[in-house]
Design a protein around this motif. Structure first.
Motif: not given
Length: 103
Positions: A21-24, A29-32, A37-43, A91-99
């Motif tokens: 979970l820390d990794f996720g 936090m870095n990409r989405y 913030a929306d998912y967790a209802s945190i500003g 939400g719509r997230v991608i865990y692995e990008l080509p880079e």
């Protein structure tokens, strides 16, 4: 790759939920950050400087995950966060990008 496979539910038997979970959390936090913030209802301003443990506390607080005596139920928060990651409810997230793999 192992942690990403855990986050999408391909690997179900893992030992350290906090590590996954820390990794996720870091990845989100870095990409989405806005999606997290929306998912967790945190500003978005409020989530900006949070670390994983602080996020769990805020998440448990917002979802009213409480044990007797008003103590935050962080275990329930972890289980819910993990299930929602695996089920795509964040939400719509991608865990692995080509880079990530070309380099």
């Amino acid at each position: 790759i192992y942690k990403k496979l855990c986050l999408v539910g391909s690997i179900k038997n893992f030992e350290d939920l906090d590590e996954i979970l820390d990794f996720g959390f870091d990845l989100l936090m870095n990409r989405y950050r806005n999606i997290l913030a929306d998912y967790a209802s945190i500003g978005e301003k409020e989530i900006e400087d949070l670390q994983y443990q602080q996020f769990l506390e805020k998440f448990a607080e917002k979802r009213r995950f409480l044990k007797k005596g008003g103590i935050l139920d962080l275990e329930r928060a972890k289980q819910t966060f993990m299930k929602d990651l695996v089920d795509g409810k964040i939400g719509r997230v991608i865990y692995e990008l080509p880079e990530d793999v070309i380099g």
